[in-house]
Design a protein around this motif. Structure first.
Motif, mmCIF file in Angstrom:
data_model
loop_
_atom_site.group_PDB
_atom_site.id
_atom_site.type_symbol
_atom_site.label_atom_id
_atom_site.label_comp_id
_atom_site.label_asym_id
_atom_site.label_seq_id
_atom_site.Cartn_x
_atom_site.Cartn_y
_atom_site.Cartn_z
ATOM 1 N N LEU A 111 0.778 -1.271 0.026
ATOM 2 C CA LEU A 111 0.153 0.021 0.026
ATOM 3 C C LEU A 111 0.795 1.209 -0.167
ATOM 4 N N TYR A 112 2.136 1.307 0.425
ATOM 5 C CA TYR A 112 3.061 2.369 0.643
ATOM 6 C C TYR A 112 3.666 2.427 -0.639
ATOM 7 N N LEU A 113 3.783 1.696 -1.648
ATOM 8 C CA LEU A 113 4.587 1.718 -2.743
ATOM 9 C C LEU A 113 3.834 2.831 -3.821
ATOM 10 N N ASN A 114 4.516 3.690 -4.252
ATOM 11 C CA ASN A 114 4.218 4.681 -5.090
ATOM 12 C C ASN A 114 4.522 4.705 -6.638
ATOM 13 N N ASN A 115 5.622 5.727 -7.039
ATOM 14 C CA ASN A 115 6.174 5.630 -8.296
ATOM 15 C C ASN A 115 7.548 5.084 -8.465
ATOM 16 N N PRO A 116 7.820 4.205 -9.326
ATOM 17 C CA PRO A 116 9.210 3.606 -9.451
ATOM 18 C C PRO A 116 10.193 4.554 -10.504
ATOM 19 N N TYR A 117 11.404 4.409 -10.237
ATOM 20 C CA TYR A 117 12.370 5.270 -10.998
ATOM 21 C C TYR A 117 13.530 4.245 -11.130
ATOM 22 N N TYR A 118 14.299 4.829 -12.391
ATOM 23 C CA TYR A 118 15.538 3.983 -12.489
ATOM 24 C C TYR A 118 16.328 4.916 -11.899
ATOM 25 N N ILE A 119 17.552 4.252 -11.266
ATOM 26 C CA ILE A 119 18.570 4.921 -10.922
ATOM 27 C C ILE A 119 19.813 4.555 -11.498
ATOM 28 N N VAL A 120 20.688 5.698 -12.211
ATOM 29 C CA VAL A 120 21.846 5.198 -13.014
ATOM 30 C C VAL A 120 23.017 6.267 -12.545
ATOM 31 N N PRO A 121 24.265 5.949 -12.834
ATOM 32 C CA PRO A 121 25.302 6.808 -12.664
ATOM 33 C C PRO A 121 25.269 7.831 -13.449
ATOM 34 N N ASP A 122 25.607 9.084 -12.983
ATOM 35 C CA ASP A 122 25.508 10.088 -13.815
ATOM 36 C C ASP A 122 26.995 10.666 -14.338
ATOM 37 N N GLY A 123 27.437 10.286 -15.303
ATOM 38 C CA GLY A 123 28.662 10.327 -15.912
ATOM 39 C C GLY A 123 29.738 9.237 -15.359
ATOM 40 N N GLU A 124 31.058 9.514 -15.899
ATOM 41 C CA GLU A 124 31.857 8.388 -15.462
ATOM 42 C C GLU A 124 32.389 8.331 -14.339
ATOM 43 N N GLU A 180 -7.723 -0.074 6.444
ATOM 44 C CA GLU A 180 -8.448 -1.012 5.878
ATOM 45 C C GLU A 180 -9.726 -1.383 6.518
ATOM 46 N N ALA A 181 -9.773 -1.135 8.023
ATOM 47 C CA ALA A 181 -10.542 -1.486 8.841
ATOM 48 C C ALA A 181 -11.950 -0.575 8.367
ATOM 49 N N ASP A 185 -14.421 -3.775 7.942
ATOM 50 C CA ASP A 185 -15.073 -4.144 9.173
ATOM 51 C C ASP A 185 -16.611 -4.679 9.049
ATOM 52 N N ASP A 186 -17.156 -4.088 7.834
ATOM 53 C CA ASP A 186 -18.468 -4.564 7.938
ATOM 54 C C ASP A 186 -18.830 -5.825 7.050
#
Length: 290
Positions: A111-124, A180-181, A185-186
């Motif tokens: 329920l807490y997961l939101n938006n995914p992002y790829y993380i890459v090195p920026d430059g050498e 969720e309750a 609950d009903d």
């Protein structure tokens, strides 16, 4: 030959683990650009519709410089907030994602997961530091938790290795997750008879498979594209005939019928796959011939 345009980074900065840091870039891991999208147009003229920002009471158009934010405290009563006042509480964007702690992935509620992002090195520069952080997280089998500032808002992000790079998923705050309750609950405690459960379990067993997202088909999106193609060529659009679902006398009867249809399904499925393969081979031959 059509050139592929490299996507622009959504965020650039540094990933930091204690005294080890490296420059990184974040890219959204999902996109809806390929989906069919529509504009609103005037049915009579075919021209685009434009919107003006007007005062709700006077009807006069308001200039962009005169528009500020307001929080409604009562009907028609607002607390006006100037941009300078928002800047006074703005979180400093340090352009650094500093890892605070590590937690087991299984402890993070979906329920807490939101938006995914790829993380890459920026430059050498910093590639080795990136690899060190990535492999340390991989070795421990944990998920790193850190904070990042997007569009002046602070987010919690869960980071884990993914192939040669890493993936960061922003997490929702507790106040954003409904309890969720409030919804469950009903729901009455139903006693499930063993014979019904056995039949339902059998149906589940016959439908077992593996997660293969490449098999997913967005039928509505395909139908939209087909509709646009027909409209463009001047074909008549006809609504499909609706088929009413078969009437089922009771739940037990529905379960039995489901089991019976499941026994007949494999042959039909095999036939469908066979015809699909033939169609693919036919297209390949036509392409080769041309």
């Amino acid at each position: 030959m059509e050139q592929t345009v490299a996507p622009r980074a959504y965020w650039k900065g540094y990933l930091k683990l204690s005294l080890v840091s490296c420059p990184i870039a974040l890219f959204p891991a999902s996109s809806e650009r390929e989906k069919v999208s529509f504009h609103q147009i005037n049915k009579k003229t075919g021209n685009r519709i434009k919107y003006r920002k007007v005062d709700a009471d006077t009807g006069d158009e308001v200039e962009a410089d005169d528009i500020i934010k307001g929080y409604e405290v009562g009907k028609g009563e607002y607390i006006a907030i100037d941009p300078e006042e928002l800047e006074a509480i703005a979180i400093e964007s340090k352009r650094t994602i500093e890892i605070d702690e590590f937690v087991p992935k299984k402890e993070i509620d979906e329920l807490y997961l939101n938006n995914p992002y790829y993380i890459v090195p920026d430059g050498e520069v910093g590639q080795q530091a990136f690899a060190v952080i990535r492999e340390a997280i991989r070795k421990e089998g944990m998920v790193a938790l850190a904070k990042v500032v997007f569009t002046s808002r602070e987010h919690i992000v869960a980071i884990e290795p993914r192939g040669k790079g890493m993936m960061g998923v922003t997490l929702r705050y507790p106040y954003e997750v409904r309890k969720e309750a409030d919804f469950f609950d009903d729901i009455e405690d139903e006693k499930v008879p063993k014979d019904m459960l056995d039949l339902a379990t059998h149906i589940v067993e016959t439908k077992k498979g593996h997660f293969k997202p490449e098999k997913f088909e967005d039928q509505y999106e395909d139908a939209l594209k087909e509709l646009l193609k027909k409209k463009q060529s001047g074909q008549k659009i006809e609504a499909p005939k609706e088929h009413a679902p078969a009437k089922v006398i009771n739940l037990m009867d529905a379960l039995r019928r489901s089991v019976e249809s499941g026994r007949r399904a494999p042959a039909a499925s095999t036939s469908h796959r066979s015809s699909k393969k033939k169609a693919i081979r036919s297209r390949a031959r036509q392409k080769k011939a041309s």
